[in-house]
Write a protein that holds these residues in place. Structure first.
Motif, short mmCIF file in Angstrom:
data_model
loop_
_atom_site.label_atom_id
_atom_site.label_comp_id
_atom_site.label_asym_id
_atom_site.label_seq_id
_atom_site.Cartn_x
_atom_site.Cartn_y
_atom_site.Cartn_z
N GLN A 387 98.67 56.76 -22.64
CA GLN A 387 97.58 56.22 -21.83
C GLN A 387 98.12 55.58 -20.55
OE1 GLN A 387 94.11 56.32 -22.55
NE2 GLN A 387 94.89 57.92 -23.89
N GLU A 389 100.99 56.37 -19.21
CA GLU A 389 101.59 57.42 -18.39
C GLU A 389 100.52 58.19 -17.63
OE1 GLU A 389 104.01 59.62 -21.09
OE2 GLU A 389 105.62 58.11 -21.03
N ALA A 390 99.42 58.49 -18.32
CA ALA A 390 98.36 59.23 -17.66
C ALA A 390 97.80 58.41 -16.50
CB ALA A 390 97.26 59.57 -18.64
N ALA A 391 97.57 57.12 -16.75
CA ALA A 391 96.99 56.27 -15.71
C ALA A 391 97.95 56.13 -14.53
CB ALA A 391 96.64 54.90 -16.29
N ARG A 392 99.22 55.87 -14.84
CA ARG A 392 100.19 55.71 -13.77
C ARG A 392 100.38 57.01 -12.99
NH1 ARG A 392 103.37 51.36 -13.58
NH2 ARG A 392 103.12 51.71 -11.35
N LEU A 396 97.50 55.03 -10.30
CA LEU A 396 96.98 53.67 -10.51
C LEU A 396 98.15 52.70 -10.60
CD1 LEU A 396 94.23 54.26 -13.25
CD2 LEU A 396 93.88 53.77 -10.83
N TYR A 398 100.25 49.29 -11.69
CA TYR A 398 100.44 48.77 -13.04
C TYR A 398 99.23 47.97 -13.54
CZ TYR A 398 102.95 46.75 -17.01
OH TYR A 398 103.34 46.40 -18.27
N LYS A 400 96.17 47.79 -12.45
CA LYS A 400 94.92 48.54 -12.55
C LYS A 400 94.93 49.39 -13.81
CE LYS A 400 92.14 49.06 -8.60
NZ LYS A 400 92.42 48.94 -7.18
N LYS A 404 92.05 48.72 -16.41
CA LYS A 404 91.00 49.72 -16.55
C LYS A 404 91.20 50.60 -17.78
CE LYS A 404 88.59 48.76 -13.02
NZ LYS A 404 87.16 48.52 -13.05
N VAL A 405 92.43 50.87 -18.12
CA VAL A 405 92.68 51.86 -19.16
C VAL A 405 93.23 51.24 -20.45
CG1 VAL A 405 94.04 53.90 -19.76
CG2 VAL A 405 93.06 53.67 -17.46
N PRO A 408 91.04 47.74 -22.21
CA PRO A 408 89.82 47.95 -22.99
C PRO A 408 90.11 48.55 -24.37
CG PRO A 408 89.55 48.81 -20.77
CD PRO A 408 90.97 48.42 -20.90
N GLN A 409 91.10 49.43 -24.42
CA GLN A 409 91.45 50.00 -25.71
C GLN A 409 92.17 48.97 -26.58
OE1 GLN A 409 93.17 54.04 -25.47
NE2 GLN A 409 92.75 53.94 -23.29
N LEU B 56 107.92 58.85 -13.73
CA LEU B 56 107.56 58.23 -15.00
C LEU B 56 108.85 57.82 -15.70
CD1 LEU B 56 104.63 60.26 -16.64
CD2 LEU B 56 104.61 57.99 -15.59
N PHE B 89 99.78 66.46 -19.43
CA PHE B 89 100.67 66.15 -20.56
C PHE B 89 100.42 67.06 -21.76
CE2 PHE B 89 100.01 62.39 -18.01
CZ PHE B 89 101.26 61.80 -17.92
N PHE B 95 91.43 59.30 -21.43
CA PHE B 95 91.10 57.91 -21.78
C PHE B 95 89.92 57.91 -22.74
CE2 PHE B 95 92.43 57.59 -17.13
CZ PHE B 95 93.78 57.50 -17.46
N LEU B 111 91.13 53.89 -6.48
CA LEU B 111 92.13 53.88 -5.42
C LEU B 111 91.51 54.02 -4.04
CD1 LEU B 111 94.80 55.97 -7.30
CD2 LEU B 111 94.82 53.52 -6.87
N ARG B 155 91.02 66.26 -14.22
CA ARG B 155 91.29 64.87 -13.83
C ARG B 155 92.44 64.79 -12.83
NH1 ARG B 155 93.16 60.69 -18.42
NH2 ARG B 155 94.98 62.05 -18.43
#
Ligand SMILES: Nc1ncnc2c1ncn2[C@@H]1O[C@H](COP(=O)(O)OP(=O)(O)O)[C@@H](O)[C@H]1O
Ligand SMILES: NC(=O)CC[C@H](N)C(=O)O
Lengths: 485, 248
Positions: A387, A389-392, A396, A398, A400, A404-405, A408-409, B56, B89, B95, B111, B155
């Motif tokens: 999660q 990794e996908a957001a970054r 986005l 750090y 954010k 946001k991601v 909440p989880q 990453l 991935f 999400f 953003l 996405r």
């Protein structure tokens, strides 16, 4: 850049804390009369005799309280009683949490180093007492026996001084009634306490017997912290002189010590229902305090814990270390020690009193907040790294991505632990009774000190706690179910 | 750095523990609109290499240029660079707390790339392209793996990236789902997207790649056109690997 943001975040609770400390500082004393906070013992007959409801508002509150009442009226000052264990009173006095103290307190050279005493209004000393049917007839019989004393009292000091010589074991209590009840029940073999107090108790059916003579006699006096509240001390002395001159002092003392002395109020109905009915007002008040502490406490702890949790997974490792240290410290300190540190220790640092409620909330915030911090961090950490990794990878930043991601989880995962922590917090508020917070537990202790119905009263208190916690559990289950849909 | 390349990796070194290098000096040039497939035995460092390209993973030595900007330069704002690099991935990583549509609009809106309305319009466009527009308002957990992966591609595309990285995008899918995802990727390639794809799908590599890189022991052992790699491999390790994967 992130550092700055986090610093801003951190500033919030810190400034809240500071604001709380200062807002609660004694408001500039207006022209109106100052109300003195006077500490007194939980129960110390015949000097302090609690009413049925655990207060000292009745007709026969004991020698100390009557003296104080008369003097305050005569000298025209207002006071508020703070009922705590003798030892807590002494500490509160020394740290400036209370202005004065009257609790059958003996004048000793040691105490004079930190305390200014008034003129004396009575003289007493230490006695040994055993259960009526005990075989003990002198100190020599104490070898290997267990002897009860009350923490911080002259009895405790005396017992300690002869402990080696007679070879007994010491057990410490915070109030006389429980110490005596323990001897009567056979859990301990004897106790040391003030003679007048033991004699009054015996006359009122404690089932004890005094062994030998009264030793280490010393005057009893009103006390203030050394060098402080001298005007109060002077008023007390003036008032006392007046009481002595007019014979009122003798009258008060006689009321409690002569052959026809007033008995302590007898509890009429000692059935569980009767006890509930008689004490409903006090119990409800205690319950309300418990609930108030729990709710305000958990809210403060949530804020603190959230900040610790965010620090714990902050982008810069520095914050992880800091969060770890804070969590480690506050989880490591027993809550009671923390409570005493804040309530008794902090005023020395701050230079002014810290209201009891504020001290209680601070304790809960720091202690429960540390646990919540670990929960929050754990919740964030248990969110799949995919999660992050996908957001970054979408660009986005750090925080954010966190907000946001991940958060909440994470929060969803935390809910059961947070609810659990709330229930623990509610139970932990009982620890605050140690610093004198009149919560449900302290109310119970005060009532029992007066009515001796330990078994039934603690049963009632325990059931009340169980009921609230059950209601709370239901509520949280309901909310959790709702949230899942 | 030569301007004609979109992505240029030079002499990349990476270790996770500071002792054992996983990438031992790998270099790769990718021209605009080029599709490079990376193949090789598992554990050879393919994923790590790919993940370095959008940082990453940190790397210890070497350079990665995107349009001439060096990612190894600490002054470079990595978030800005990542906006230009889409990543897909193996496990989709949608999400779960958001709907399909929200998954796609989150980054452009957060953003400040697009206002909410435009973002939603654009999102539907990408969803149509991956054939998932009818599922815009459901939560990702209700979708099959293949559907989730197509949403994940949408996405990434919504950020309008210059380059797309695919990390074994079909390895976690049931066989009957693989085709749908590969078709979307083919379409992207045809539209001129620059793509770097770590894959076990040799058929896809043969058909779509402009270049195939064979990874072995932390370096690119052999690089060439699909014909060169699949039909006339030069290196012993390449031959062994292809023998193994093509004969099952
Ligand atoms: N997060 C990690 N921490 C430590 N070692 C890792 C990590 N990720 C991968 N590795 C190691 O790096 C090597 C290369 O892994 P990877 O890049 O996943 O290879 P491939 O994608 O070719 O299967 C393997 O030996 C693997 O165990
Ligand atoms: N309240 C008390 O227990 C007082 C005990 C004893 N007179 C003392 O001063 O230590």
């Amino acid at each position: 850049m992130h550092l700055k943001k986090l610093r801003k975040l951190l500033l919030l609770p810190v400034s809240l804390l500071i604001a709380a400390l200062f807002l609660t500082a004694p408001k500039a004393q207006a022209a109106s009369k100052k109300t003195y906070i006077i500490g007194t013992d939980q129960t110390f007959k015949p000097f302090e005799i609690q009413d049925k409801d655990g207060t000292y508002n009745g007709k026969n509150p004991g020698i100390d309280i009557e003296i104080l009442r008369e003097i305050a009226k005569h000298e025209n000052f207002k006071y508020e009683l703070k009922i705590m264990s003798f030892n807590a009173d002494v500490q509160a006095l020394q740290s400036g949490q209370i202005d004065g103290m009257i609790a059958g307190m003996s004048v000793t050279e040691e105490r004079k180093k930190t305390i200014d005493f008034s003129n004396s209004y009575y003289t007493d000393g230490v006695c040994l007492a055993v259960a009526k049917d005990s075989k003990i007839t002198s100190m020599k019989d104490l070898k290997g026996k267990t002897v009860n004393v009350k923490t911080g009292t002259t009895s405790a000091i005396y017992a300690k001084s002869i402990q080696k010589k007679y070879g007994f074991k010491l057990k410490y209590y915070t109030n006389s009634n429980t110490s005596w009840a323990d001897v009567k029940a056979g859990n301990a073999d004897a106790c040391f306490d003030d003679g007048p107090s033991l004699r009054y108790g015996i006359a009122n059916g404690t089932g004890l017997r005094i062994v030998g003579k009264q030793v280490s006699n010393a005057p009893l006096a009103f006390a203030v912290k050394k060098g402080e509240n001298q005007e109060l001390l002077k008023m007390f002395n003036d008032g006392l002189a007046w009481l002595k001159k007019t014979g009122r002092l003798k009258k008060i003392v006689n009321k409690y010590t002569s052959k026809k002395a007033v008995k302590s109020q007898v509890v009429a109905d000692t059935s569980i229902l009767g006890l509930i009915k008689d004490n409903a007002g006090a119990l409800l008040q205690g319950l309300w305090m418990t609930i108030e502490l729990s709710i305000v406490g958990i809210l403060a702890a949530l804020v603190f814990g959230l900040i610790l949790g965010i620090m714990g997974i902050a982008e810069h490792k520095f914050w992880h270390g800091l969060a770890n240290v804070i969590i480690y410290i506050f989880r490591g300190i027993p809550m009671m020690v923390l409570a005493f540190f804040i309530y008794i220790g902090m005023p020395t640092l701050l230079g002014h009193k810290l209201p009891l409620f504020t001290a209680g909330i601070l304790t809960l915030m720091l202690d429960e907040g540390a646990y919540i911090g670990a929960i929050v961090r754990g919740g964030f950490e248990s969110v799949d790294v995919g999660q992050w990794e996908a957001a970054r990878s979408l660009g986005l930043p750090y925080y954010k991505a966190l907000w946001k991601v991940v958060a909440p989880q994470g929060f969803k995962l935390m809910i059961p632990s947070l609810v659990n922590q709330f229930i623990i917090t509610l139970k932990d508020t009982s620890i605050l009774s140690a610093i004198g917070v009149m919560d449900l537990t302290q109310t119970g202790a005060n009532l029992i000190a007066q009515n001796f119905q330990g078994f039934k009263m603690w049963l009632i208190i325990a059931v009340i706690y169980l009921i609230i916690i059950t209601l709370l559990t239901w509520l949280s289950n309901y909310i959790q179910k709702k949230m899942q849909h | 750095m030569e301007e004609k390349y979109k992505v240029q990796v030079t002499d990349l070194h990476k270790s996770y523990d500071g002792v054992h290098e996983v990438i031992k000096g790998a270099s790769l040039d990718v021209a605009p609109s080029e599709v490079v497939c990376i193949i090789g035995p598992s554990g050879s460092g393919k994923s790590t290499f790919l993940r370095c390209i959008n940082k990453l993973e940190d790397f210890q030595d070497g350079h990665i240029y995107l349009d001439g900007v060096d990612l190894a330069d600490p002054k470079v704002d990595i978030n800005k660079m990542r906006e230009k690099i889409g990543m897909v991935f193996q496990h989709f990583n949608l999400f779960p707390n958001m709907t399909v549509l929200e998954n796609i609009t989150l980054a452009p809106v957060e953003l400040g790339k697009e206002d909410k309305e435009t973002a939603i319009k654009e999102a539907h466009k990408y969803l149509q392209m991956v054939n998932m527009d009818d599922k815009a308002d459901v939560k990702p957990t209700t979708l099959s793996g293949g559907q989730q992966q197509r949403v994940a591609i949408a996405r990434a595309l919504a950020m309008k990236p210059d380059v797309m990285l695919f990390d074994e995008p079909t390895s976690a899918l049931d066989p009957e789902m693989v085709g749908d995802v590969l078709n979307v990727m083919k379409k992207l390639a045809q539209e001129g997207m620059t793509m770097i794809v770590v894959t076990h799908e040799m058929g896809f590599a043969k058909q779509v790649a402009d270049k195939v890189a064979f990874f072995y022991g932390g370096v690119i052992k052999e690089l060439g056109t699909p014909e060169e790699i699949f039909d006339h491999p030069q290196e012993e390790e390449t031959k062994n690997f292809l023998n193994k994967v093509l004969n099952i």
